[in-house]
Enzyme design. Structure first.
Site, PDB file in Angstrom:
ATOM      1  N   ALA A  65       0.861  -1.175   0.000  1.00 13.66           N
ATOM      2  CA  ALA A  65       0.000   0.000   0.000  1.00 13.66           C
ATOM      3  C   ALA A  65       0.899   1.228   0.000  1.00 13.66           C
ATOM      4  O   ALA A  65       2.045   1.181   0.469  1.00 13.66           O
ATOM      5  CB  ALA A  65      -0.893  -0.019   1.230  1.00 13.66           C
ATOM      6  N   GLY A 109       0.648  -5.061   0.911  1.00 14.48           N
ATOM      7  CA  GLY A 109      -0.567  -5.155   0.106  1.00 14.48           C
ATOM      8  C   GLY A 109      -0.317  -5.771  -1.267  1.00 14.48           C
ATOM      9  O   GLY A 109      -1.237  -6.305  -1.882  1.00 14.48           O
ATOM     10  N   GLU A 112      -0.444  -9.364  -0.694  1.00 13.67           N
ATOM     11  CA  GLU A 112      -1.848  -9.673  -0.390  1.00 13.67           C
ATOM     12  C   GLU A 112      -2.708  -9.647  -1.656  1.00 13.67           C
ATOM     13  O   GLU A 112      -3.603 -10.470  -1.823  1.00 13.67           O
ATOM     14  CB  GLU A 112      -2.359  -8.682   0.657  1.00 13.67           C
ATOM     15  CG  GLU A 112      -1.643  -8.911   2.006  1.00 13.67           C
ATOM     16  CD  GLU A 112      -1.865  -7.785   3.007  1.00 13.67           C
ATOM     17  OE1 GLU A 112      -1.743  -6.601   2.616  1.00 13.67           O
ATOM     18  OE2 GLU A 112      -2.150  -8.080   4.178  1.00 13.67           O
ATOM     19  N   GLU A 132       5.071  -4.869   6.945  1.00 16.13           N
ATOM     20  CA  GLU A 132       4.344  -3.794   7.628  1.00 16.13           C
ATOM     21  C   GLU A 132       4.844  -3.594   9.063  1.00 16.13           C
ATOM     22  O   GLU A 132       4.746  -2.498   9.612  1.00 16.13           O
ATOM     23  CB  GLU A 132       2.842  -4.099   7.647  1.00 16.13           C
ATOM     24  CG  GLU A 132       2.171  -4.063   6.277  1.00 16.13           C
ATOM     25  CD  GLU A 132       2.096  -5.421   5.592  1.00 16.13           C
ATOM     26  OE1 GLU A 132       2.954  -6.291   5.879  1.00 16.13           O
ATOM     27  OE2 GLU A 132       1.181  -5.598   4.768  1.00 16.13           O
TER      28      GLU A 132
END
Ligand code: HXC
Length: 258
Positions: A65, A109, A112, A132
């Protein structure tokens, strides 16, 4: 629709979606994920498209992200907007098969997103991770859930707690990816897998997708019953008659999605 952060090419029943924020290692922001969802929904609606491939660049599938976009957000903001939750849900609602073709970094992300696809083919340069923890947070789109189901608790804990990266070999050994190929062959391999899938009955491929995904969400007993009923229901299709007749007549099946 013209996109700014992704490139979509449709060729011979395969929609290829390339994440395209080269200056930010394809970091996922609202804009990119919004466009990705639109492109996936268009592919779902487009009768010509029978399989979808999501890829990034040689350097990065996606490095997570967008940290610059998230850094100043408060809890109330990320909670209220349910940061990227609606996009993830929309991706999971796509019924056509989606292959992730991963080269370079698939982090946070990005890892993911690859795991939201139906399977991952990666190049020998791929690096997966849930870093993260280094940002003082944790995975938020499946890195503590899907990853754990895919590679087991010990490795998932290791990845999420240390933030280390996993190379392609380890990813294949652990069951995170289905195939590893030399970087130069990645797109050829992914597109060829997509073409193979595109030849099948779309009713059967959607049934496979639903059944395998169901195995992650239910007990074995319920999953086996679901599988058995879906298998049986496919005998109501013309494609089942065609597929079995073609086998017996020693010819290629011509599926019509009926
Ligand atoms: C924003 C990013 C970014 C990211 C890279 N960039 N990752 N920008 N968000 N996640 C930008 C860099 O700031 C830089 O731009 C450019 O991309 C190139 O990156 P470099 O760091 O200079 O490249 P390199 O040294 O090769 O290192 C590559 C890297 C590193 C290992 C991938 O960039 C990195 O660690 N990125 C962050 C990975 C990460 O922590 N991901 C998890 C994010 S949180 P500028 O303009 O600055 O030069 C997450 C949560 C998901 O994903 C859940 C949400 C609900």
């Amino acid at each position: 629709m013209a996109f700014e952060t992704i490139i979509v090419e449709i060729e011979d029943h395969v929609a290829l979606i390339k994440l395209n924020r080269p200056d930010a290692m394809n970091a996922l922001n609202d804009h990119l994920l919004g466009e990705l969802v639109v492109a996936l929904n268009e592919a779902q609606e487009n009768d010509k498209v029978r399989c979808i491939v999501i890829t990034g660049s040689e350097k990065a599938f996606a490095a997570g992200a967008d940290i610059k976009m998230m850094s100043d957000k408060s809890f109330v903001e990320v909670f209220t907007e349910d940061l990227f939750g609606p996009e993830a849900d929309a991706i999971m609602r796509i019924r056509k098969p989606i292959i992730a073709a991963v080269s370079g970094y698939a982090l946070g992300g990005g890892c993911e997103l690859a795991m939201m696809c139906d399977f991952i083919i990666c190049s020998d340069t791929a690096k997966f991770g849930q870093p993260e923890i280094n940002l003082g947070v944790m995975a938020g789109l499946g890195g503590s859930q899907r990853l754990t189901r895919f590679i087991g608790k010990s490795k998932a804990m290791d990845m999420n707690l240390t933030g280390r990266f996993m190379d392609a070999d380890e990813a294949e050994r652990s069951g995170l990816v289905s195939r590893v190929v030399p970087a130069k062959k990645l797109m050829e391999e992914a597109i060829s897998a997509a073409h193979k899938i595109a030849e099948k009955s779309m009713i059967a491929t959607a049934a496979v997708k639903e059944s395998v995904n169901r195995s992650y969400e239910t007990t074995l007993r319920e999953g086996l019953l679901f599988e058995r009923r879906v298998f049986q229901s496919l005998f109501a299709t013309e494609d089942q008659k065609e597929g079995m007749a073609a086998f017996m007549e020693k010819r290629e099946a011509q599926f019509r999605d009926k």
